[in-house]
Design an enzyme around this catalytic site. Structure first.
Site, PDB file in Angstrom:
ATOM      1  N   SER A 149      26.409  46.696  35.730  1.00 60.46           N
ATOM      2  CA  SER A 149      26.271  47.180  37.140  1.00 60.46           C
ATOM      3  C   SER A 149      26.825  48.527  37.044  1.00 60.46           C
ATOM      4  O   SER A 149      27.581  49.047  36.240  1.00 60.46           O
ATOM      5  CB  SER A 149      27.549  46.265  38.071  1.00 60.46           C
ATOM      6  OG  SER A 149      27.530  46.844  39.516  1.00 60.46           O
ATOM      7  N   ASP A 156      38.493  52.756  40.722  1.00 59.69           N
ATOM      8  CA  ASP A 156      39.000  52.824  42.193  1.00 59.69           C
ATOM      9  C   ASP A 156      37.510  52.308  42.995  1.00 59.69           C
ATOM     10  O   ASP A 156      37.584  52.278  44.101  1.00 59.69           O
ATOM     11  CB  ASP A 156      39.438  53.972  42.883  1.00 59.69           C
ATOM     12  CG  ASP A 156      38.426  55.252  42.571  1.00 59.69           C
ATOM     13  OD1 ASP A 156      37.351  54.954  41.714  1.00 59.69           O
ATOM     14  OD2 ASP A 156      38.544  56.312  42.982  1.00 59.69           O
ATOM     15  N   LYS A 177      33.288  43.474  33.566  1.00 61.16           N
ATOM     16  CA  LYS A 177      32.251  43.664  32.929  1.00 61.16           C
ATOM     17  C   LYS A 177      32.231  44.730  31.915  1.00 61.16           C
ATOM     18  O   LYS A 177      31.176  44.353  30.790  1.00 61.16           O
ATOM     19  CB  LYS A 177      31.021  44.334  34.029  1.00 61.16           C
ATOM     20  CG  LYS A 177      30.689  42.827  35.140  1.00 61.16           C
ATOM     21  CD  LYS A 177      29.721  43.507  36.134  1.00 61.16           C
ATOM     22  CE  LYS A 177      29.217  42.514  37.353  1.00 61.16           C
ATOM     23  NZ  LYS A 177      28.606  41.505  36.791  1.00 61.16           N
TER      24      LYS A 177
END
Length: 290
Positions: A149, A156, A177
């Site tokens: 992704s 943040d 991830k």
């Protein structure tokens, strides 16, 4: 090329399975997909072959099962990883958020999310993705395509706070991830890592696709991409020489914008091959990174 796909019953995974099963170039053997239920398996079979059992192969099991991963990877040349933890909204917080938008004097609230037991980012996006990578390596798989992704360099990022208020092990989905990506890079396997933006349920092949690295595309106003175009890139990564040990971000313009729809995905990957992802990022992560 025989390709195995985890997350084959998902919205993006099922598109990848269909593209592999319907490929007319002769590059791919009937794909093998891992699904969690008989219902998902039936859906994938129907999507891929419409009743012709020779056009796809389905393994029913879970990514946490060593036996299922062994069966999935046996005799395959490449593995596509499309599994991801999925945050669930808390119903009460959804109602409160909706009410806050209706009442003009109320302070806007965001809904709260949680991850179901056994479905945390630490487990799904790191531990069990590493298990998939290890199973592929033991089986002699030569190529792994991992769909991650955009946002993985941003501590943040909002997605890192969903499900646990930022506590390590409960949330930080993008950071887990990232840790799995690093494990793949260190594995010695030929890899392609795709970082799509927000996933759209739109038709593929209708938009100009954009590539970048290190979340630079998030600074612009085009941060999403159709699932179908992600699937097209995944399939192209399996055979493109430009996709060897490649890690890149993927987004799209709106339909009709820019230079027109991207039809040559191999050329897009060739353009991305000169980019270098910085795996020293992010710094000072609350999730321990290598």
């Amino acid at each position: 090329m025989k390709v195995a796909v985890t997350g084959a019953g998902g919205r993006t995974g099922s598109i990848v399975m269909k593209l592999l099963a319907s490929d007319a170039s002769g590059a791919f053997a009937p794909p093998r997909g891992l699904v969690r239920s008989t219902k998902s398996g039936d859906k994938v079979r129907n999507l891929c072959d419409g009743g012709d059992a020779n056009l796809c192969d389905v393994v029913e099991g879970d990514i946490s099962s060593a036996d299922a991963l062994r069966t999935l990877c046996d005799g395959v040349d490449a593995l596509v990883i499309l599994t991801s933890a999925v945050p669930k909204p808390k119903i009460g917080s959804m109602i409160a958020a909706l009410v806050s938008k209706i009442l003009p004097w109320a302070e806007n609230k965001r809904p709260d999310f949680y991850f179901p037991e056994g479905g945390s980012p630490r487990e799904v996006d790191y531990e069990w993705q590493v298990a998939q990578i290890d199973a592929a390596k033991r089986a002699g798989v030569k190529k792994v395509v991992l769909v991650s992704s955009m946002g993985v360099t941003q501590i943040d990022n909002f997605l890192n706070t969903m499900g646990g208020g930022g506590d390590v092990g409960d949330a930080n989905i993008l950071l887990w991830k990232r840790k799995a990506e690093m494990a793949l890079v260190a594995s010695g396997l030929d890899y392609s890592i795709v970082h799509p933006g927000g996933l759209l349920n739109k038709e593929g092949g209708k938009r100009e696709l954009l590539v970048g690295v290190n979340d630079e595309l998030l600074a612009g106003d085009r941060r999403s991409v159709p699932r179908a175009d992600v699937a097209r890139c995944v399939v192209a990564c399996l055979t493109s020489p430009s996709a060897k040990n490649l890690s890149f971000d993927l987004a799209s313009r709106e339909e009709g914008e820019g230079g027109g729809a991207t039809t040559d995905v191999d050329a897009l990957l060739e353009a991305a091959s000169g980019m270098t992802y910085d795996y020293s990022l992010p710094m000072n992560s609350p999730v321990p990174l290598p």
